[in-house]
Design an enzyme around this catalytic site. Structure first.
Site, short mmCIF file in Angstrom:
data_model
loop_
_atom_site.label_atom_id
_atom_site.label_comp_id
_atom_site.label_asym_id
_atom_site.label_seq_id
_atom_site.Cartn_x
_atom_site.Cartn_y
_atom_site.Cartn_z
N ASP A 9 0.68 -7.36 -11.02
CA ASP A 9 -0.03 -6.77 -11.98
C ASP A 9 0.54 -6.80 -13.30
O ASP A 9 1.07 -5.85 -13.98
CB ASP A 9 0.16 -5.15 -11.55
CG ASP A 9 -0.63 -4.20 -12.45
OD1 ASP A 9 -1.90 -4.43 -12.92
OD2 ASP A 9 -0.32 -2.75 -12.61
N GLU A 44 -2.35 -11.88 -10.03
CA GLU A 44 -2.66 -10.90 -11.17
C GLU A 44 -1.76 -11.00 -12.16
O GLU A 44 -1.14 -9.96 -12.87
CB GLU A 44 -2.83 -9.51 -10.60
CG GLU A 44 -3.73 -8.59 -11.62
CD GLU A 44 -4.16 -7.20 -11.30
OE1 GLU A 44 -4.68 -6.62 -12.01
OE2 GLU A 44 -3.67 -6.91 -10.04
N TYR A 127 -6.27 -14.37 -4.87
CA TYR A 127 -6.43 -13.02 -5.52
C TYR A 127 -7.90 -12.87 -5.51
O TYR A 127 -8.55 -12.95 -6.10
CB TYR A 127 -6.03 -13.00 -6.94
CG TYR A 127 -6.20 -11.56 -7.68
CD1 TYR A 127 -6.23 -10.27 -6.84
CD2 TYR A 127 -6.40 -11.50 -8.91
CE1 TYR A 127 -6.24 -9.23 -7.45
CE2 TYR A 127 -6.60 -10.29 -9.44
CZ TYR A 127 -6.48 -9.04 -8.84
OH TYR A 127 -6.76 -7.93 -9.18
N ASP A 166 -3.33 -11.14 -2.58
CA ASP A 166 -4.00 -9.85 -2.45
C ASP A 166 -5.63 -9.97 -1.87
O ASP A 166 -6.28 -10.44 -2.81
CB ASP A 166 -3.86 -9.39 -3.72
CG ASP A 166 -4.57 -7.82 -3.84
OD1 ASP A 166 -5.28 -7.50 -3.02
OD2 ASP A 166 -5.01 -7.51 -4.91
N ASN A 168 -7.53 -7.68 -0.79
CA ASN A 168 -8.28 -6.71 -1.42
C ASN A 168 -9.20 -6.11 -0.02
O ASN A 168 -10.38 -5.65 -0.37
CB ASN A 168 -9.30 -7.08 -2.35
CG ASN A 168 -8.53 -6.53 -3.89
OD1 ASN A 168 -8.12 -5.54 -3.91
ND2 ASN A 168 -8.55 -7.28 -4.77
N ASP A 239 -2.40 -7.02 1.60
CA ASP A 239 -1.64 -8.37 0.81
C ASP A 239 -1.15 -8.77 2.33
O ASP A 239 -0.65 -8.31 3.26
CB ASP A 239 -0.61 -7.92 0.32
CG ASP A 239 -0.97 -7.09 -1.15
OD1 ASP A 239 -0.97 -7.79 -2.04
OD2 ASP A 239 -0.88 -6.01 -1.22
N ASP A 264 2.02 0.56 -6.96
CA ASP A 264 1.02 -0.43 -6.96
C ASP A 264 1.68 -1.74 -6.00
O ASP A 264 2.03 -1.18 -4.64
CB ASP A 264 1.12 -1.26 -8.19
CG ASP A 264 0.08 -2.04 -8.33
OD1 ASP A 264 -1.01 -1.45 -8.56
OD2 ASP A 264 -0.18 -3.29 -8.49
N HIS A 265 1.51 -2.75 -5.94
CA HIS A 265 1.59 -3.55 -4.66
C HIS A 265 3.30 -3.83 -4.53
O HIS A 265 4.02 -3.83 -5.51
CB HIS A 265 1.30 -5.00 -4.84
CG HIS A 265 -0.29 -5.07 -4.91
ND1 HIS A 265 -1.33 -5.45 -4.10
CD2 HIS A 265 -1.11 -4.70 -5.96
CE1 HIS A 265 -2.47 -5.32 -4.34
NE2 HIS A 265 -2.47 -4.89 -5.64
#
Length: 274
Positions: A9, A44, A127, A166, A168, A239, A264-265
């Site tokens: 991120d 990202e 991603y 990721d 998603n 992920d 976040d991740h």
């Protein structure tokens, strides 16, 4: 072999930012560096173009024994959007490719895939596009999923593949804290989950679920805007480290890297005996 993957991120913020969150992110980067992975995949990155001199100096300080390659979003896609990067030990000399897969809209220009080819295997990261608020990108996302599956199966026909990133999508109800209230949310729609099932059925193993088929409460993402999301472990596992089925018996460990209070991740780590 040890491999780590992380949706960071914004690599720019991590390397040059002065906020408390930037400091938390740098601490995780240093933790990853101390773990000395053979390969480290980043999603990202949000770099506008190439890493600047300041970015390069910061990377050299944290990862002095690594080479790195990157792919940033380019026109007609938005600048400072998406983007990926690999760091790998200087002992390695993989062939690097930046594939396009025939994705719709600007997805192929958003810097979403990098692949490293080694003599006996591929390491590739993705991603995956988010379906977005109101699922406005869900139709395009489904085309992406089909094209990406074709790409990954093509690689796997040549050599075994280790694919991270990721993705998603939370594949099954066990992969998120509140499945009942998220059935129509991006990342847990029937369509996204079905496409992930198709990806696994095409010859790939979810390394974490192979080792921990019934483990609940193990997540890789907690909403950054929800202050208590991590405190309450209200997370999602979106992920993954996937491996070609024929090397699944080589998996030694697949887990998340602890990031403390940072939301976040979380990075994900794969250990595999090749």
């Amino acid at each position: 072999m040890k491999l780590i993957s992380w949706n960071i991120d914004s690599l720019n913020a991590a390397l040059t930012g002065t906020s408390e969150r930037a400091g938390e992110t740098r601490a995780v980067l240093k933790k990853i560096a101390a773990a000395t992975p053979d390969v480290f995949a980043i999603q990202e990155t949000k770099l506008r173009t190439d890493p600047t001199k300041k970015h390069r100096e910061a990377l050299a300080e944290i990862f002095p024994d690594y080479e790195y390659v990157w792919r940033s979003s380019e026109e007609p896609a938005r600048k400072s959007y998406a983007g990926t990067m690999y760091l790998y030990k200087k002992d390695y000399q993989p062939k690097v490719t930046y594939p396009t897969i025939g994705a719709p809209s600007t997805m192929d220009q958003e810097g979403r895939i990098i692949t490293l080819e080694f003599p006996d295997f591929y390491v590739t990261e993705v991603y995956t596009p988010n379906s977005g608020n109101g699922l406005k990108r869900l139709a395009e996302r489904q085309i992406w999923d089909d094209k990406y599956r074709e790409y990954l199966t093509g690689l796997s026909k040549d050599k075994p593949v280790m694919a991270s990133g990721d993705f998603n999508v939370a594949h099954e109800p066990i992969d998120l804290a509140h499945p009942n209230s998220n059935h129509h949310s991006a990342g847990f729609t029937d369509e996204e989950r079905e496409h992930f099932t198709k990806l696994l059925a095409a010859g790939f193993t979810d390394s974490f679920r192979k080792l921990y088929p019934d483990k609940a409460g193990a997540y890789s993402w907690w909403a950054q805007r929800a202050v208590t999301s991590k405190q309450n472990n209200s997370g999602w596992r979106i992920d993954y480290w996937l491996v070609s089925d024929r090397i699944a018996d080589k998996i030694q460990e697949s887990t998340m890297v602890d990031t403390g209070k940072r939301r976040d991740h979380a990075p994900i780590e794969l250990k595999i005996d090749l």
